[in-house]
Design a protein around this motif. Structure first.
Motif, short mmCIF file in Angstrom:
data_model
loop_
_atom_site.label_atom_id
_atom_site.label_comp_id
_atom_site.label_asym_id
_atom_site.label_seq_id
_atom_site.Cartn_x
_atom_site.Cartn_y
_atom_site.Cartn_z
N LEU A 166 76.11 -9.07 12.33
CA LEU A 166 75.15 -10.09 11.92
C LEU A 166 74.10 -9.52 10.96
O LEU A 166 73.49 -10.27 10.20
CB LEU A 166 74.47 -10.70 13.15
N ALA A 167 73.88 -8.20 11.02
CA ALA A 167 72.94 -7.56 10.10
C ALA A 167 73.54 -7.39 8.71
O ALA A 167 72.81 -7.17 7.73
CB ALA A 167 72.50 -6.20 10.64
N ARG A 168 74.86 -7.51 8.60
CA ARG A 168 75.55 -7.25 7.34
C ARG A 168 76.25 -8.46 6.75
O ARG A 168 76.53 -8.50 5.55
CB ARG A 168 76.57 -6.11 7.53
N PHE A 169 76.57 -9.43 7.59
CA PHE A 169 77.27 -10.63 7.12
C PHE A 169 76.54 -11.86 7.64
O PHE A 169 75.95 -11.84 8.72
CB PHE A 169 78.72 -10.65 7.62
N ARG A 170 76.64 -12.93 6.89
CA ARG A 170 76.06 -14.19 7.34
C ARG A 170 76.86 -14.73 8.52
O ARG A 170 78.07 -14.56 8.58
CB ARG A 170 76.04 -15.20 6.20
N THR A 174 78.03 -14.98 17.89
CA THR A 174 77.62 -15.47 16.57
C THR A 174 77.25 -16.95 16.62
O THR A 174 76.29 -17.39 15.98
CB THR A 174 78.75 -15.26 15.55
N ALA A 175 77.99 -17.74 17.40
CA ALA A 175 77.67 -19.17 17.52
C ALA A 175 76.29 -19.38 18.12
O ALA A 175 75.56 -20.31 17.73
CB ALA A 175 78.74 -19.86 18.37
N MET A 176 75.91 -18.53 19.07
CA MET A 176 74.59 -18.62 19.68
C MET A 176 73.50 -18.43 18.63
O MET A 176 72.53 -19.19 18.57
CB MET A 176 74.45 -17.57 20.78
N PHE A 177 73.65 -17.41 17.77
CA PHE A 177 72.65 -17.13 16.74
C PHE A 177 72.65 -18.22 15.66
O PHE A 177 71.59 -18.62 15.18
CB PHE A 177 72.91 -15.77 16.10
#
Length: 411
Positions: free
Chosen positions: A278-282, A327-330
């Motif tokens: 998540l720090a590197r990709f959307r 990822t869905a949570m974020f």
């Protein structure tokens, strides 16, 4: 932040215990649902109906509880979780100890399952209470521990069921649920973790937003949730009727346990890497890739000619829910306003419940009428639709980021 890194690790560890203990109880309660209910005379159609009622209960309870919590930013989510657990515990005890006719068992099991399915949204909302006030938790590994413990328990339960009656599952679930309640009671309040720092999300009192307004004003969230509905509907074969897939490929209960172990166990590495990714990709790019992996997984299931193909498909879960879950949570948390975040997590969970409410009932009928092969094909087509919708969602979000003024006028 450095002096408090030990405190952050402690909170992450407690949350790991919350997720892990919950998913071990789920492995016992619903991981072998088709086997458990079939043991008491349920047909596959009736199993599908039970799963659909579970989803209906989950939708109502999730949205009611999270709406209550969003309206009260100082509320302790831990209390709501504990209350749900105690009701669940009473219902599981009834299943374990009381003889019931089929209809009564269906209703009690559905109510218990629906309340159990409510809990992940509350866990996620609880975790984001910390993140939204600036406590830098790495919840990927905490959530991932739930996957690995589910995998281990499912593996051993599968072996146990080779020699024991499925009735043993509810007493095991009772014990694991008591441990889960103990883990929940250890979670501190976010204000305690924040110490003397300001808490913007708790200090800011935005006007109350209705659920209808939340959805109507957020097209990105609409498309994301719609994609989630099709994705979850496309998993009715592996959620409910994985035992039929294994049987169709020549396996038994122990093979089912191994398939469940692989499917859940491989999710852990991806969840561990979630913060790094998540720090590197959307988030939208990760979710789109994940849904493409779902299409591949279900293609392998449809084409499988033996247990090796089934195990390969289960291993692809590394790129499916392994990437999608955290990822869905974020994605949902960042897509809404401060006073909508608990409901956003509930809506992500509710997409699974909405699709399951219709999909599982249909799936049971399809298996009874046409066989598991036809259901596998249907699930593959649903995953293709989910992938296409996620592409649209990602494109819309990208356009809104380039032209935020247009988005604000629409909202």
């Amino acid at each position: 932040m450095r002096p408090r890194s030990r405190q952050n690790l402690k909170i992450e560890s407690i949350l790991a215990g919350v997720y892990s203990s919950y998913w071990t109880s789920v492995a016992a309660f619903s991981g072998f649902m088709a086997i458990y209910l079939s043991h008491y005379g349920f047909s596959d159609t009736l199993v599908g109906l039970t799963a659909s009622l579970i989803s209906l209960v989950a939708i109502v309870s999730q949205l009611a509880l999270t709406s209550f919590l969003d309206a009260r930013p100082h509320a302790r989510i831990r209390r709501a979780i504990t209350a749900v657990y105690f009701v669940f515990l009473a219902l599981v005890a009834a299943l374990a100890l009381l003889p019931m006719p089929t209809i009564a068992m269906l209703l009690v099991y559905a109510l218990a399952g629906g309340l159990s399915n409510t809990l992940p949204a509350l866990f996620n909302a609880q975790a984001f209470q910390f993140i939204n006030i600036g406590v830098p938790l790495r919840i990927g590994w905490s959530r991932g521990m739930g996957a690995i413990t589910y995998a281990v328990v499912a593996f051993y339960l599968g072996r146990l069921l080779e020699s024991a009656t499925p009735g043993i599952l509810m007493p095991i679930c009772l014990v694991l649920s008591v441990i889960a309640i103990a883990a929940v009671l250890l979670v501190p309040h976010p204000q305690e973790a924040a110490q003397d720092e300001a808490i913007p999300s708790l200090a800011w009192h935005a006007p109350r937003t209705s659920l209808r307004r939340l959805l109507a004003s957020n097209r990105v969230l609409q498309l994301f949730l719609l994609s989630g509905i099709f994705m979850n509907a496309g998993q009715s074969n592996v959620f409910i009727f994985l035992t039929r897939i294994v049987e169709a490929n020549g396996g038994g209960k122990a093979d089912l346990g191994l398939a469940m172990f692989i499917q859940a166990g491989v999710e852990m590495p991806a969840m561990l890497l979630s913060s790094w990714l998540l720090a590197r990709f959307r988030a939208r790019a990760i979710l789109t890739f994940s849904l493409m992996a779902y299409v591949l997984k279900h293609t392998v299931i449809y084409a499988a000619g033996g247990l090796a193909g089934v195990y390969l498909a289960m291993a692809l879960s590394l790129l499916c829910f392994g990437l999608y879950g955290v990822t869905a949570m974020f994605f949902a948390n960042d897509a809404v306003r401060h006073n909508e975040k608990a409901r956003a997590q509930a809506l992500v969970s509710a997409t699974g419940a909405v699709s399951a409410m219709v999909g599982n009932l249909t799936a049971g009928w399809v298996v009874d009428t046409y066989g598991i092969g036809r259901l596998n094909l249907l699930c593959l087509l649903l995953q293709v639709v989910a992938f296409a919708l996620m592409l649209l969602c990602a494109g819309l979000q990208a356009r809104q980021e380039k032209h935020p003024e247009a988005h604000l006028r629409e909202a």
